[in-house]
Design a protein around this motif. Sequence first.
Motif, PDB file in Angstrom:
ATOM      1  N   CYS A  60       0.827  -1.213   0.000  1.00  0.00           N
ATOM      2  CA  CYS A  60       0.000   0.000   0.000  1.00  0.00           C
ATOM      3  C   CYS A  60       0.858   1.257   0.000  1.00  0.00           C
ATOM      4  O   CYS A  60       0.534   2.235  -0.670  1.00  0.00           O
ATOM      5  CB  CYS A  60      -0.926   0.005   1.206  1.00  0.00           C
ATOM      6  SG  CYS A  60      -2.185  -1.287   1.123  1.00  0.00           S
ATOM      7  N   LEU A  61       1.929   1.237   0.771  1.00  0.00           N
ATOM      8  CA  LEU A  61       2.835   2.381   0.860  1.00  0.00           C
ATOM      9  C   LEU A  61       4.276   1.910   0.731  1.00  0.00           C
ATOM     10  O   LEU A  61       4.618   0.806   1.173  1.00  0.00           O
ATOM     11  CB  LEU A  61       2.697   3.083   2.213  1.00  0.00           C
ATOM     12  CG  LEU A  61       1.389   3.805   2.446  1.00  0.00           C
ATOM     13  CD1 LEU A  61       0.756   3.340   3.723  1.00  0.00           C
ATOM     14  CD2 LEU A  61       1.611   5.291   2.482  1.00  0.00           C
ATOM     15  N   SER A  62       5.119   2.772   0.173  1.00  0.00           N
ATOM     16  CA  SER A  62       6.539   2.444   0.098  1.00  0.00           C
ATOM     17  C   SER A  62       7.148   2.558   1.498  1.00  0.00           C
ATOM     18  O   SER A  62       6.636   3.283   2.360  1.00  0.00           O
ATOM     19  CB  SER A  62       7.252   3.379  -0.882  1.00  0.00           C
ATOM     20  OG  SER A  62       7.132   4.721  -0.464  1.00  0.00           O
ATOM     21  N   ILE A  63       8.218   1.819   1.701  1.00  0.00           N
ATOM     22  CA  ILE A  63       8.914   1.818   2.989  1.00  0.00           C
ATOM     23  C   ILE A  63      10.353   2.254   2.728  1.00  0.00           C
ATOM     24  O   ILE A  63      11.014   1.746   1.823  1.00  0.00           O
ATOM     25  CB  ILE A  63       8.894   0.412   3.635  1.00  0.00           C
ATOM     26  CG1 ILE A  63       7.459  -0.052   3.854  1.00  0.00           C
ATOM     27  CG2 ILE A  63       9.689   0.375   4.926  1.00  0.00           C
ATOM     28  CD1 ILE A  63       6.672   0.779   4.844  1.00  0.00           C
ATOM     29  N   HIS A  64      10.845   3.205   3.553  1.00  0.00           N
ATOM     30  CA  HIS A  64      12.179   3.784   3.358  1.00  0.00           C
ATOM     31  C   HIS A  64      12.952   3.831   4.672  1.00  0.00           C
ATOM     32  O   HIS A  64      13.025   4.890   5.315  1.00  0.00           O
ATOM     33  CB  HIS A  64      12.045   5.194   2.779  1.00  0.00           C
ATOM     34  CG  HIS A  64      11.340   5.232   1.473  1.00  0.00           C
ATOM     35  ND1 HIS A  64      11.953   4.917   0.286  1.00  0.00           N
ATOM     36  CD2 HIS A  64      10.049   5.520   1.177  1.00  0.00           C
ATOM     37  CE1 HIS A  64      11.078   5.021  -0.700  1.00  0.00           C
ATOM     38  NE2 HIS A  64       9.916   5.376  -0.185  1.00  0.00           N
ATOM     39  N   PRO A  65      13.527   2.715   5.094  1.00  0.00           N
ATOM     40  CA  PRO A  65      14.284   2.716   6.357  1.00  0.00           C
ATOM     41  C   PRO A  65      15.400   3.756   6.370  1.00  0.00           C
ATOM     42  O   PRO A  65      15.695   4.336   7.412  1.00  0.00           O
ATOM     43  CB  PRO A  65      14.847   1.298   6.459  1.00  0.00           C
ATOM     44  CG  PRO A  65      14.197   0.505   5.400  1.00  0.00           C
ATOM     45  CD  PRO A  65      13.536   1.425   4.445  1.00  0.00           C
TER      46      PRO A  65
ATOM     47  N   PHE B  79      16.825   6.225   9.356  1.00  0.00           N
ATOM     48  CA  PHE B  79      18.219   6.184   9.797  1.00  0.00           C
ATOM     49  C   PHE B  79      18.871   7.561   9.657  1.00  0.00           C
ATOM     50  O   PHE B  79      19.601   8.000  10.543  1.00  0.00           O
ATOM     51  CB  PHE B  79      19.010   5.152   9.005  1.00  0.00           C
ATOM     52  CG  PHE B  79      18.469   3.746   9.083  1.00  0.00           C
ATOM     53  CD1 PHE B  79      17.726   3.310  10.173  1.00  0.00           C
ATOM     54  CD2 PHE B  79      18.685   2.855   8.050  1.00  0.00           C
ATOM     55  CE1 PHE B  79      17.223   2.019  10.244  1.00  0.00           C
ATOM     56  CE2 PHE B  79      18.183   1.558   8.109  1.00  0.00           C
ATOM     57  CZ  PHE B  79      17.465   1.138   9.198  1.00  0.00           C
ATOM     58  N   ALA B  80      18.594   8.258   8.556  1.00  0.00           N
ATOM     59  CA  ALA B  80      19.177   9.586   8.332  1.00  0.00           C
ATOM     60  C   ALA B  80      18.705  10.567   9.403  1.00  0.00           C
ATOM     61  O   ALA B  80      19.512  11.363   9.914  1.00  0.00           O
ATOM     62  CB  ALA B  80      18.819  10.088   6.935  1.00  0.00           C
ATOM     63  N   HIS B  81      17.430  10.510   9.767  1.00  0.00           N
ATOM     64  CA  HIS B  81      16.914  11.395  10.819  1.00  0.00           C
ATOM     65  C   HIS B  81      17.606  11.130  12.156  1.00  0.00           C
ATOM     66  O   HIS B  81      17.701  12.031  12.992  1.00  0.00           O
ATOM     67  CB  HIS B  81      15.400  11.211  10.997  1.00  0.00           C
ATOM     68  CG  HIS B  81      14.571  11.904   9.970  1.00  0.00           C
ATOM     69  ND1 HIS B  81      14.399  13.264   9.937  1.00  0.00           N
ATOM     70  CD2 HIS B  81      13.865  11.415   8.931  1.00  0.00           C
ATOM     71  CE1 HIS B  81      13.630  13.587   8.930  1.00  0.00           C
ATOM     72  NE2 HIS B  81      13.283  12.486   8.298  1.00  0.00           N
ATOM     73  N   LEU B  82      18.054   9.893  12.330  1.00  0.00           N
ATOM     74  CA  LEU B  82      18.734   9.534  13.580  1.00  0.00           C
ATOM     75  C   LEU B  82      20.245   9.744  13.492  1.00  0.00           C
ATOM     76  O   LEU B  82      20.971   9.444  14.441  1.00  0.00           O
ATOM     77  CB  LEU B  82      18.422   8.078  13.941  1.00  0.00           C
ATOM     78  CG  LEU B  82      16.959   7.794  14.262  1.00  0.00           C
ATOM     79  CD1 LEU B  82      16.734   6.304  14.454  1.00  0.00           C
ATOM     80  CD2 LEU B  82      16.501   8.574  15.478  1.00  0.00           C
ATOM     81  N   GLY B  83      20.735  10.240  12.350  1.00  0.00           N
ATOM     82  CA  GLY B  83      22.153  10.546  12.192  1.00  0.00           C
ATOM     83  C   GLY B  83      23.003   9.420  11.636  1.00  0.00           C
ATOM     84  O   GLY B  83      24.230   9.497  11.702  1.00  0.00           O
ATOM     85  N   PHE B  84      22.389   8.393  11.056  1.00  0.00           N
ATOM     86  CA  PHE B  84      23.149   7.277  10.494  1.00  0.00           C
ATOM     87  C   PHE B  84      23.150   7.365   8.974  1.00  0.00           C
ATOM     88  O   PHE B  84      22.141   7.704   8.360  1.00  0.00           O
ATOM     89  CB  PHE B  84      22.540   5.936  10.933  1.00  0.00           C
ATOM     90  CG  PHE B  84      22.503   5.764  12.428  1.00  0.00           C
ATOM     91  CD1 PHE B  84      23.672   5.590  13.151  1.00  0.00           C
ATOM     92  CD2 PHE B  84      21.301   5.798  13.109  1.00  0.00           C
ATOM     93  CE1 PHE B  84      23.638   5.439  14.534  1.00  0.00           C
ATOM     94  CE2 PHE B  84      21.249   5.651  14.481  1.00  0.00           C
ATOM     95  CZ  PHE B  84      22.431   5.470  15.196  1.00  0.00           C
ATOM     96  N   ARG B  85      24.287   7.016   8.366  1.00  0.00           N
ATOM     97  CA  ARG B  85      24.396   7.052   6.904  1.00  0.00           C
ATOM     98  C   ARG B  85      23.876   5.777   6.259  1.00  0.00           C
ATOM     99  O   ARG B  85      23.509   5.770   5.088  1.00  0.00           O
ATOM    100  CB  ARG B  85      25.842   7.283   6.485  1.00  0.00           C
ATOM    101  CG  ARG B  85      26.349   8.686   6.830  1.00  0.00           C
ATOM    102  CD  ARG B  85      27.758   8.864   6.341  1.00  0.00           C
ATOM    103  NE  ARG B  85      28.619   7.837   6.914  1.00  0.00           N
ATOM    104  CZ  ARG B  85      29.553   8.052   7.829  1.00  0.00           C
ATOM    105  NH1 ARG B  85      29.765   9.261   8.264  1.00  0.00           N
ATOM    106  NH2 ARG B  85      30.281   7.078   8.305  1.00  0.00           N
ATOM    107  N   SER B  86      23.849   4.681   7.008  1.00  0.00           N
ATOM    108  CA  SER B  86      23.376   3.410   6.444  1.00  0.00           C
ATOM    109  C   SER B  86      22.860   2.514   7.565  1.00  0.00           C
ATOM    110  O   SER B  86      23.115   2.765   8.741  1.00  0.00           O
ATOM    111  CB  SER B  86      24.511   2.695   5.702  1.00  0.00           C
ATOM    112  OG  SER B  86      25.446   2.165   6.631  1.00  0.00           O
ATOM    113  N   ALA B  87      22.175   1.451   7.161  1.00  0.00           N
ATOM    114  CA  ALA B  87      21.645   0.485   8.131  1.00  0.00           C
ATOM    115  C   ALA B  87      22.775  -0.162   8.917  1.00  0.00           C
ATOM    116  O   ALA B  87      22.592  -0.523  10.087  1.00  0.00           O
ATOM    117  CB  ALA B  87      20.827  -0.574   7.416  1.00  0.00           C
TER     118      ALA B  87
END
Length: 192
Positions: free
Chosen positions: A14-19, A23-31
């Motif tokens: 139904c909706l796209s998912i963008h982890p 992560f970017a909002h939390l200051g991480f560049r990648s999973a």
Amino acid sequence: MKKKFLALDIGQVCLSIHPERCFAHLGFRSAAEVPPELLRLGVEEFECGRLSDAEFLAAARRLTGTSLSDAELAAALAAIIGEPIPGMNELVASLPARGIQPVFFSDTSALHLAEVRRKFAAAMVPEGIYSFEVGARKPARAMFEAFESRFGRPVLYVDDRPELIAGAAQFGWNALRFTGAEALERALFPAG
């Protein structure tokens, strides 16, 4: 005439998912930079209803070292929920008038479900079976049993993940791997 139900996954259906947005909002560049314990808590505890929003936010704050407020942290976590998949809002909204009641069947948290309802107009679907309420994630038997005890066996279960389609088949469910709104509409309403 017996009511027909469609078991409908939310993420990537139904909706796209963008982890990566979360992560970017939390200051991480990648999973790879995200503390594994945070990911585990999110999936195994928060999405299964064993942690409240406040408990998960406190754990996220502790594990990431962020100074975000509760509202900012909740918004960062909700950023994972993207935009509607093309054609799905319209298709899902049209189903009740066409004799099929959509029912969300999703591994999610209450926090994420609130964001789904904000972004997906057809999410006013009044009913659903959610991992945070059942205390288990698909393909656990408890999820399928919760759906069947409330709605009976659906006419179709739609998900994007092949392992969940295979899991549904083990319970005797008719399941379809989601490839787009048009393909789903053809499966639900074959010509002729």
